[in-house]
Design a protein around this motif. Sequence first.
Motif, PDB file in Angstrom:
ATOM      1  N   THR A 169       0.917 -56.037  21.036  1.00  0.00           N
ATOM      2  CA  THR A 169       1.493 -55.920  19.740  1.00  0.00           C
ATOM      3  C   THR A 169       0.292 -56.437  18.828  1.00  0.00           C
ATOM      4  O   THR A 169      -0.181 -57.508  19.444  1.00  0.00           O
ATOM      5  N   THR A 170       0.382 -56.131  17.715  1.00  0.00           N
ATOM      6  CA  THR A 170      -0.189 -56.698  16.642  1.00  0.00           C
ATOM      7  C   THR A 170       0.271 -56.819  15.391  1.00  0.00           C
ATOM      8  O   THR A 170       1.001 -55.710  15.071  1.00  0.00           O
ATOM      9  N   GLU A 171       0.467 -57.897  14.669  1.00  0.00           N
ATOM     10  CA  GLU A 171       0.878 -57.962  13.090  1.00  0.00           C
ATOM     11  C   GLU A 171      -0.165 -57.314  12.290  1.00  0.00           C
ATOM     12  O   GLU A 171       0.224 -57.552  10.856  1.00  0.00           O
ATOM     13  N   ARG A 172      -1.274 -56.691  12.611  1.00  0.00           N
ATOM     14  CA  ARG A 172      -2.457 -56.177  11.678  1.00  0.00           C
ATOM     15  C   ARG A 172      -2.380 -54.714  11.840  1.00  0.00           C
ATOM     16  O   ARG A 172      -3.510 -54.219  12.477  1.00  0.00           O
ATOM     17  N   LYS A 226      -8.560 -51.002  18.123  1.00  0.00           N
ATOM     18  CA  LYS A 226      -7.662 -50.164  19.037  1.00  0.00           C
ATOM     19  C   LYS A 226      -6.802 -51.194  19.752  1.00  0.00           C
ATOM     20  O   LYS A 226      -7.687 -52.045  20.457  1.00  0.00           O
ATOM     21  N   LEU A 227      -5.483 -50.994  19.674  1.00  0.00           N
ATOM     22  CA  LEU A 227      -4.745 -51.798  20.407  1.00  0.00           C
ATOM     23  C   LEU A 227      -4.526 -51.473  21.847  1.00  0.00           C
ATOM     24  O   LEU A 227      -4.110 -50.606  22.199  1.00  0.00           O
ATOM     25  N   ILE A 228      -5.105 -52.130  22.908  1.00  0.00           N
ATOM     26  CA  ILE A 228      -5.279 -51.639  24.213  1.00  0.00           C
ATOM     27  C   ILE A 228      -4.577 -52.285  25.382  1.00  0.00           C
ATOM     28  O   ILE A 228      -4.582 -51.952  26.500  1.00  0.00           O
ATOM     29  N   GLY A 229      -3.889 -53.822  24.903  1.00  0.00           N
ATOM     30  CA  GLY A 229      -3.059 -54.053  26.040  1.00  0.00           C
ATOM     31  C   GLY A 229      -4.218 -55.190  26.812  1.00  0.00           C
ATOM     32  O   GLY A 229      -5.427 -55.196  26.586  1.00  0.00           O
ATOM     33  N   THR A 230      -3.692 -55.292  27.998  1.00  0.00           N
ATOM     34  CA  THR A 230      -4.356 -56.322  28.981  1.00  0.00           C
ATOM     35  C   THR A 230      -4.507 -55.720  30.385  1.00  0.00           C
ATOM     36  O   THR A 230      -4.982 -56.369  31.483  1.00  0.00           O
ATOM     37  N   ALA A 278     -15.442 -47.056   9.695  1.00  0.00           N
ATOM     38  CA  ALA A 278     -14.108 -46.843   8.989  1.00  0.00           C
ATOM     39  C   ALA A 278     -14.025 -47.936   7.977  1.00  0.00           C
ATOM     40  O   ALA A 278     -14.750 -48.927   7.994  1.00  0.00           O
ATOM     41  N   ASN A 279     -13.347 -47.478   6.833  1.00  0.00           N
ATOM     42  CA  ASN A 279     -13.055 -48.570   5.727  1.00  0.00           C
ATOM     43  C   ASN A 279     -12.300 -49.941   6.123  1.00  0.00           C
ATOM     44  O   ASN A 279     -11.649 -49.867   6.925  1.00  0.00           O
ATOM     45  N   ASN A 280     -12.774 -50.844   5.361  1.00  0.00           N
ATOM     46  CA  ASN A 280     -12.204 -52.086   5.565  1.00  0.00           C
ATOM     47  C   ASN A 280     -10.858 -52.187   4.867  1.00  0.00           C
ATOM     48  O   ASN A 280     -10.763 -52.068   3.746  1.00  0.00           O
ATOM     49  N   PRO A 281      -9.654 -52.334   5.726  1.00  0.00           N
ATOM     50  CA  PRO A 281      -8.214 -52.290   5.065  1.00  0.00           C
ATOM     51  C   PRO A 281      -8.053 -53.614   4.508  1.00  0.00           C
ATOM     52  O   PRO A 281      -7.034 -53.916   3.726  1.00  0.00           O
ATOM     53  N   TYR A 282      -8.686 -54.578   4.495  1.00  0.00           N
ATOM     54  CA  TYR A 282      -8.172 -55.900   4.205  1.00  0.00           C
ATOM     55  C   TYR A 282      -8.791 -56.512   2.697  1.00  0.00           C
ATOM     56  O   TYR A 282      -8.825 -57.487   2.470  1.00  0.00           O
ATOM     57  N   GLY A 283      -9.536 -55.531   1.953  1.00  0.00           N
ATOM     58  CA  GLY A 283      -9.548 -56.091   0.704  1.00  0.00           C
ATOM     59  C   GLY A 283     -11.278 -56.111   0.092  1.00  0.00           C
ATOM     60  O   GLY A 283     -11.981 -55.947   0.950  1.00  0.00           O
ATOM     61  N   ASP A 284     -11.596 -56.668  -1.025  1.00  0.00           N
ATOM     62  CA  ASP A 284     -12.688 -56.438  -1.596  1.00  0.00           C
ATOM     63  C   ASP A 284     -13.556 -57.907  -1.818  1.00  0.00           C
ATOM     64  O   ASP A 284     -14.452 -57.970  -2.288  1.00  0.00           O
ATOM     65  N   ILE A 334      -4.463 -48.334  12.000  1.00  0.00           N
ATOM     66  CA  ILE A 334      -4.217 -47.158  10.943  1.00  0.00           C
ATOM     67  C   ILE A 334      -5.615 -46.870  10.498  1.00  0.00           C
ATOM     68  O   ILE A 334      -5.878 -45.505  10.240  1.00  0.00           O
ATOM     69  N   GLY A 335      -6.411 -47.915   9.952  1.00  0.00           N
ATOM     70  CA  GLY A 335      -7.586 -47.512   9.422  1.00  0.00           C
ATOM     71  C   GLY A 335      -8.738 -47.193  10.645  1.00  0.00           C
ATOM     72  O   GLY A 335      -9.670 -46.635   9.982  1.00  0.00           O
TER      73      GLY A 335
END
Length: 368
Positions: free
Chosen positions: A304-307, A317-321, A344-350, A312-313
Amino acid sequence: MKVGLIFGTRPEAIKMAPIYHKLKENNIETKVILTGQHKEMLDQVLNIFDIKEDYNLNIMKQNQSLSELTSRLIKKLDEIIKNESFDYILVQGDTTSAFVGALVGFYNKVPICHVEAGLRTGDIYSPFPEEANRKLIGSLTQIHFTPTNITKENLEKENYKPKNIIITGNTVIDALKWVKENKKKELKQIEKKYELKNKKYILMTMHRRENIGEPLKNVLRAVKKYLEKKPNIFLLFPMHMNPNVRDIIFEELKDLKNKILTEPAGYLEFISFMDNCEYIMTDSGGVQEEAPTLGKPTLVLRDTTERPEALIGGTAKLIGTSEQKVLEYMYLLEGDMYKEMSTANNPYGDGNASSKILDVIKKDYDEK
């Protein structure tokens, strides 16, 4: 106005540093209260950003339970907060220190500002105890400084007032850009020390509680299988100090020749490691935020990820273990996926999150 900043880990210090500087630049009385989880690593960050502590609780001791940590923090923070009479207390993220700082601030009727608010996995035990901490902090917060639209929506779903939720971007980008601009000489020296320009390598970190044991073993077995067939590609792994993590790394990778195992990297070292690597494999939350600024694809070694913004951006990739899944994605990154993720574009701001936070606090104070 008097503001208290409460933090204790290296990631918290990095993300609080730009706010500290903005407060100081505006001549706002600011008190730094260190809870002291990561003493050596924390001191490095304080020195890099020239942060002066006012209190250091030195709270950590070996094999301390979360319950003991919480009770000790409550007592020590209560004494300080009662003495200081803050107008605002800022806590960052999801540590137990952040939660207790918010709780004790609330007990003393000090408005709480939560930096990096609204992250959620939806599973209260993953990550543990961070998911519970951030939900609990949210219930005590007056101003939620949230990094993205998704985190804002998370808070709105929990019925927090939209006017109290401010999208700022993530202060980790402010900190990263500051370092790239102000520490060029130091970064070059690190490149030379580790001969980073002469090596093609994958950067890996893995140490979360839920990954210690079989998950870590599975990932390392996949990495070993891949790199045994790629002798010109190295694995660079700054190892966590936890002996339970290190023992597994040493055992699983003992026969792998193309590896570089280091002690925990300092903040500047890690930025240099990220900046020069091919891509990153990690279970760290902060790395998922920093990597897009540097154009580095990230394979997230968690279930899981809280980010989700990075997913989406397209930067992560969330790949597990599982051994099979990790191996599959390492081979996929040899193809078109690499270019797609790295551009890909940075989704976390400028990089202006700290300025936005300061403006909101000043406005709120002036309106009282």
